[in-house]
Design an enzyme around this catalytic site. Structure first.
Site, PDB file in Angstrom:
ATOM      1  N   ASN A 112       0.738  -1.221  -0.072  1.00 41.66           N
ATOM      2  CA  ASN A 112      -0.068   0.212  -0.057  1.00 41.66           C
ATOM      3  C   ASN A 112       0.794   1.405   0.067  1.00 41.66           C
ATOM      4  O   ASN A 112       1.956   1.107   0.608  1.00 41.66           O
ATOM      5  CB  ASN A 112      -0.895   0.066   1.158  1.00 41.66           C
ATOM      6  CG  ASN A 112      -2.126   1.177   1.201  1.00 41.66           C
ATOM      7  OD1 ASN A 112      -2.877   1.007   0.064  1.00 41.66           O
ATOM      8  ND2 ASN A 112      -1.955   2.279   1.846  1.00 41.66           N
ATOM      9  N   TYR A 151       0.370  10.156   4.601  1.00 36.91           N
ATOM     10  CA  TYR A 151       0.099  10.511   5.895  1.00 36.91           C
ATOM     11  C   TYR A 151       1.328  11.381   6.556  1.00 36.91           C
ATOM     12  O   TYR A 151       2.249  10.895   6.303  1.00 36.91           O
ATOM     13  CB  TYR A 151      -0.011   9.057   6.591  1.00 36.91           C
ATOM     14  CG  TYR A 151      -0.656   8.096   6.040  1.00 36.91           C
ATOM     15  CD1 TYR A 151      -1.920   7.777   5.706  1.00 36.91           C
ATOM     16  CD2 TYR A 151       0.148   6.754   5.580  1.00 36.91           C
ATOM     17  CE1 TYR A 151      -2.482   6.991   5.010  1.00 36.91           C
ATOM     18  CE2 TYR A 151      -0.331   5.657   4.993  1.00 36.91           C
ATOM     19  CZ  TYR A 151      -1.622   5.926   4.706  1.00 36.91           C
ATOM     20  OH  TYR A 151      -2.236   4.724   4.047  1.00 36.91           O
ATOM     21  N   ARG A 152       0.946  12.399   6.902  1.00 35.72           N
ATOM     22  CA  ARG A 152       1.815  13.506   7.242  1.00 35.72           C
ATOM     23  C   ARG A 152       2.641  13.107   8.350  1.00 35.72           C
ATOM     24  O   ARG A 152       2.256  12.132   9.218  1.00 35.72           O
ATOM     25  CB  ARG A 152       1.059  14.621   7.709  1.00 35.72           C
ATOM     26  CG  ARG A 152       0.508  14.764   9.127  1.00 35.72           C
ATOM     27  CD  ARG A 152      -0.015  16.071   9.778  1.00 35.72           C
ATOM     28  NE  ARG A 152      -0.439  15.731  10.696  1.00 35.72           N
ATOM     29  CZ  ARG A 152      -1.966  15.972  11.026  1.00 35.72           C
ATOM     30  NH1 ARG A 152      -2.855  16.318  10.074  1.00 35.72           N
ATOM     31  NH2 ARG A 152      -2.298  15.936  12.309  1.00 35.72           N
ATOM     32  N   TRP A 173      -1.287   7.961  10.130  1.00 39.45           N
ATOM     33  CA  TRP A 173      -2.413   7.314   9.537  1.00 39.45           C
ATOM     34  C   TRP A 173      -3.806   7.215  10.413  1.00 39.45           C
ATOM     35  O   TRP A 173      -3.541   6.662  11.444  1.00 39.45           O
ATOM     36  CB  TRP A 173      -1.796   6.093   8.923  1.00 39.45           C
ATOM     37  CG  TRP A 173      -0.953   5.191   9.951  1.00 39.45           C
ATOM     38  CD1 TRP A 173      -1.711   4.746  11.122  1.00 39.45           C
ATOM     39  CD2 TRP A 173      -0.028   4.474   9.639  1.00 39.45           C
ATOM     40  NE1 TRP A 173      -0.765   3.747  11.694  1.00 39.45           N
ATOM     41  CE2 TRP A 173       0.175   3.485  10.829  1.00 39.45           C
ATOM     42  CE3 TRP A 173       0.968   4.157   8.679  1.00 39.45           C
ATOM     43  CZ2 TRP A 173       1.243   2.827  10.721  1.00 39.45           C
ATOM     44  CZ3 TRP A 173       2.060   3.307   8.557  1.00 39.45           C
ATOM     45  CH2 TRP A 173       2.280   2.781   9.886  1.00 39.45           C
ATOM     46  N   GLU A 194      -1.236   0.992  -5.549  1.00 38.82           N
ATOM     47  CA  GLU A 194      -1.190   2.236  -5.961  1.00 38.82           C
ATOM     48  C   GLU A 194       0.074   2.363  -6.817  1.00 38.82           C
ATOM     49  O   GLU A 194       0.219   3.377  -7.715  1.00 38.82           O
ATOM     50  CB  GLU A 194      -0.898   3.239  -5.043  1.00 38.82           C
ATOM     51  CG  GLU A 194      -2.206   3.812  -4.044  1.00 38.82           C
ATOM     52  CD  GLU A 194      -2.482   2.952  -2.954  1.00 38.82           C
ATOM     53  OE1 GLU A 194      -2.024   1.906  -2.862  1.00 38.82           O
ATOM     54  OE2 GLU A 194      -3.387   3.034  -2.127  1.00 38.82           O
ATOM     55  N   ASP A 229      -4.731  22.107   9.500  1.00 40.73           N
ATOM     56  CA  ASP A 229      -5.127  21.165   8.536  1.00 40.73           C
ATOM     57  C   ASP A 229      -5.901  21.483   7.533  1.00 40.73           C
ATOM     58  O   ASP A 229      -6.316  22.767   7.346  1.00 40.73           O
ATOM     59  CB  ASP A 229      -5.723  20.129   9.452  1.00 40.73           C
ATOM     60  CG  ASP A 229      -5.381  18.687   9.286  1.00 40.73           C
ATOM     61  OD1 ASP A 229      -5.181  18.320   8.093  1.00 40.73           O
ATOM     62  OD2 ASP A 229      -5.111  17.827  10.203  1.00 40.73           O
TER      63      ASP A 229
HETATM   64  C1  LIG Z   1      -1.601  16.649   1.133  1.00 37.65           C
HETATM   65  C2  LIG Z   1      -2.353  15.533   1.652  1.00 37.65           C
HETATM   66  C3  LIG Z   1      -2.109  15.151   3.210  1.00 37.65           C
HETATM   67  C4  LIG Z   1      -2.693  14.134   3.833  1.00 37.65           C
HETATM   68  N1  LIG Z   1      -2.469  13.858   5.105  1.00 37.65           N
HETATM   69  C5  LIG Z   1      -3.181  12.569   5.244  1.00 37.65           C
HETATM   70  C6  LIG Z   1      -2.621  12.391   6.870  1.00 37.65           C
HETATM   71  O1  LIG Z   1      -2.108  12.999   7.509  1.00 37.65           O
HETATM   72  N2  LIG Z   1      -3.267  11.163   7.268  1.00 37.65           N
HETATM   73  C7  LIG Z   1      -4.088  10.541   6.579  1.00 37.65           C
HETATM   74  O2  LIG Z   1      -4.781   9.475   7.173  1.00 37.65           O
HETATM   75  N3  LIG Z   1      -4.571  11.006   5.471  1.00 37.65           N
HETATM   76  C8  LIG Z   1      -4.185  11.964   4.925  1.00 37.65           C
HETATM   77  N4  LIG Z   1      -4.330  12.223   3.723  1.00 37.65           N
HETATM   78  C9  LIG Z   1      -5.394  11.756   2.736  1.00 37.65           C
HETATM   79  C10 LIG Z   1      -5.023  10.133   2.372  1.00 37.65           C
HETATM   80  O3  LIG Z   1      -3.861  10.389   1.571  1.00 37.65           O
HETATM   81  C11 LIG Z   1      -5.933   9.771   1.276  1.00 37.65           C
HETATM   82  O4  LIG Z   1      -7.293   9.191   2.214  1.00 37.65           O
HETATM   83  C12 LIG Z   1      -5.394   8.359   0.684  1.00 37.65           C
HETATM   84  O5  LIG Z   1      -6.323   7.857  -0.188  1.00 37.65           O
HETATM   85  C13 LIG Z   1      -5.059   7.319   1.921  1.00 37.65           C
HETATM   86  O6  LIG Z   1      -4.704   6.304   1.134  1.00 37.65           O
HETATM   87  P1  LIG Z   1      -5.013   4.681   1.731  1.00 37.65           P
HETATM   88  O7  LIG Z   1      -6.437   4.258   1.249  1.00 37.65           O
HETATM   89  O8  LIG Z   1      -4.118   3.550   0.764  1.00 37.65           O
HETATM   90  O9  LIG Z   1      -4.870   4.395   3.150  1.00 37.65           O
HETATM   91  C14 LIG Z   1      -3.660  13.395   2.986  1.00 37.65           C
HETATM   92  C15 LIG Z   1      -3.977  13.913   1.628  1.00 37.65           C
HETATM   93  C16 LIG Z   1      -3.297  14.771   1.131  1.00 37.65           C
HETATM   94  C17 LIG Z   1      -3.546  15.430  -0.410  1.00 37.65           C
HETATM   95 MN   LIG Z   2      -4.224   2.210  -0.589  1.00 34.54          MN
END
Ligand SMILES: Cc1cc2nc3c(=O)[nH]c(=O)nc-3n(C[C@H](O)[C@H](O)[C@H](O)COP(=O)(O)O)c2cc1C
Ligand SMILES: [Mn+2]
Length: 505
Positions: free
Chosen positions: A195, A199-200, A213, A259, A308
């Site tokens: 995956n 996640y910041r 996450w 991805e 945020d």
């Molecule tokens: C700039 C940016 C920052 C993000 N920061 C976070 C974060 O800190 N934590 C989080 O859970 N999702 C964050 N997201 C959203 C996730 O990247 C997004 O939900 C992604 O689809 C998660 O992938 P996953 O489904 O594989 O977990 C962020 C998105 C962007 C565009």
């Molecule tokens: Mn995913």
């Protein structure tokens, strides 16, 4: 078209007149945010910015910083090597139409098989530019490492650690510095599935960060399985490389869909993966930085506050901790960053691209859907506009419930459904329909659902209510017993005559 490095993308932006260089020193503490925020709020998202001399606590960092590189419809398309994001949407459509799927999961499987056919499968390579500089941490290093972020400048030049990166403190009340565009690579310990999520990461010290996450995300699900097994979880974080990776990390693909495959499909070139030095994971070989490390089961630490996407500060909460075991990077790496905050920001363009590209998947499940928009004011999940071709009573409610059950659409706080002749990208047109076409009680529904972890308005975190509003014209079967009036529309012949009359006037 694929970019073989992040700097190749930055060069392409410059060639297209889409980049401004800032050649003078600018502080990573708040100043870059203020400049980037002004740019992101200017017409159509302004330009990408390359800070050539970002400073950390007054000292020049070892790498330049690029921000707002995807912050317009044009730059977002360029990031994926496209003239327009809709080109990729049409390819998605073709793949799905070639063999109609029987379910949503099936649709995705087909899409991914289609991607394989397009030669999007990753390749495995022995080395790559991300290994130009390799530093594994040893215990001896630990003696030189500053523990507090305020001590970081003393270590600059000493070790290739986080302290050499121009990591931003974005907003005044932020709990520290945050990596804002990290691509976080993990594996499902049971199935081995990869995956990639964004996640910041909050910097705690030169070798430790937070790992934000949220509970609904795939990284968190992988983490839970490692915790249950009591095993240390390998994690690799990449920064830069082809911007397709960064976009793919944010794209709301269903759990279990890769991805990296998607990135290969988007950029029309398979991703070259290389083994990490200290963890059993693979990452794209052309990225600018790789942060290798692990998350230890059970270890949690306060993360935040952070200015945020919502436009508000997310308060302190406990999140897992990421420990660095190695950093590898390109010699001439560029550090990629973004800021989030009161919309519109760069992430609006990334979110909009996701909705466009995956619209065919929504339509596959709900053929009556014509278009979907997530207006900037709603910061992704807060507000969703959907237009449909309505045929039967309460169809708008079916669509709302369908969307609330689909992946990250479950977070949609307000869904407004309109007829097909309404342009969902024109917020004022949607609001006009909503105000004119609804009886509030008859045309709305409240439901209970999981909510976005960032939503501060919910009484309890992560759960709450959503509101659906049916702003379509009402059919007799919907309890409307009067005659629905016609919308005003000028006679096309008159329009033509007037056009001709006004030529040159
Ligand atoms: C700039 C940016 C920052 C993000 N920061 C976070 C974060 O800190 N934590 C989080 O859970 N999702 C964050 N997201 C959203 C996730 O990247 C997004 O939900 C992604 O689809 C998660 O992938 P996953 O489904 O594989 O977990 C962020 C998105 C962007 C565009
Ligand atoms: Mn995913």
């Amino acid at each position: 078209m694929a970019y073989d490095s992040f700097s190749a993308f930055v060069a392409a932006l410059e060639g297209a007149g889409e980049l401004k260089r800032l050649r003078f020193p600018v502080a990573t503490e708040l100043e870059i945010t203020e400049i980037a925020d002004r740019e992101m709020k200017s017409a159509s998202g302004g330009k990408a910015l390359l800070f050539e001399k970002p400073t950390v606590n007054g000292k020049e960092a070892a790498f330049p910083l690029a921000i707002n590189t995807m912050g317009s419809h044009r730059r977002m398309a360029m990031a994926l090597g496209l003239n327009h994001v809709d080109d990729l949407m049409r390819q998605m459509e073709l793949i799905l139409k070639a063999k109609p799927p029987t379910s949503l999961k099936h649709a995705w499987t087909l899409a991914m098989q289609g991607l394989d056919l397009l030669n999007a499968k990753p390749k495995h390579v022995q080395s790559g530019p991300c290994k130009e500089v390799v530093h594994r941490f040893s215990d001896a290093d630990a003696r030189h490492l500053p523990s507090a972020i305020s001590d970081l400048p003393s270590a600059i030049g000493h070790l290739p650690t986080l302290v050499n990166l121009p990591i931003l403190q974005c907003w005044p009340q932020d709990g520290g510095r945050f990596i804002t565009l990290p691509c976080v690579h993990t594996r499902d310990p049971d199935t081995g599935e990869r995956n990639l999520g964004m996640y910041r990461m909050q910097i705690y010290d030169a070798r430790t960060t937070g790992m934000h996450w949220q509970v609904h995300k795939v990284g968190a699900r992988h983490g839970r399985r490692y915790y249950e097994k009591g095993e240390r979880m390998p994690v690799a974080v990449t920064l830069g490389g082809d911007p397709a990776y960064t976009f793919a990390a944010t794209a709301p693909l269903p759990d279990g869909l890769d991805e990296i495959l998607f990135a290969g499909f988007a950029r029309k070139k398979s991703v070259e993966l290389v083994k990490c030095e200290t963890v059993d994971l693979e990452v794209p070989a052309d990225v600018d930085f790789v942060l290798e490390g692990y998350v230890q089961p059970g270890e949690m630490r306060p993360e935040g506050p952070f200015g945020d996407h919502t436009g508000f500060y997310t308060p302190v909460d406990d999140y897992p901790v990421f420990h660095l075991t190695a950093i590898t990077h390109r010699q001439n790496a560029i550090y990629p960053a973004t800021i989030v905050g009161i919309p519109p920001m760069e992430d609006f363009y990334m979110g909009t691209a996701s909705v466009r590209i995956f619209l065919p998947v929504f339509k596959m499940n709900f053929p009556e859907i014509v278009d979907i928009a997530l207006p900037a004011e709603g910061v992704f999940h807060n507000l969703v506009f959907v237009s449909i071709r309505k045929q039967y009573a309460w169809q708008a409610f079916k669509i709302m419930h369908g969307l609330w059950g689909m992946g990250q659409m479950m977070f949609s706080k307000y869904i407004v459904v309109v007829d097909e002749d309404c342009d969902v990208h024109n917020t004022s047109e949607v609001l006009f329909r909503m105000c004119a076409n609804t009886d509030p009680q008859r045309d709305s529904t409240f439901i209970k659902n999981p909510t976005d972890a960032l939503d501060h308005a919910q009484t309890t975190a992560c759960i709450g209510t959503h509101l659906g509003i049916d702003a379509t014209r009402k059919l007799p079967g919907e309890g409307y017993h009067r005659t629905w009036p016609d919308l005003l529309k000028m006679d096309p012949a008159v329009k033509q005559r007037v056009d001709a009359l006004l030529v040159g006037k």
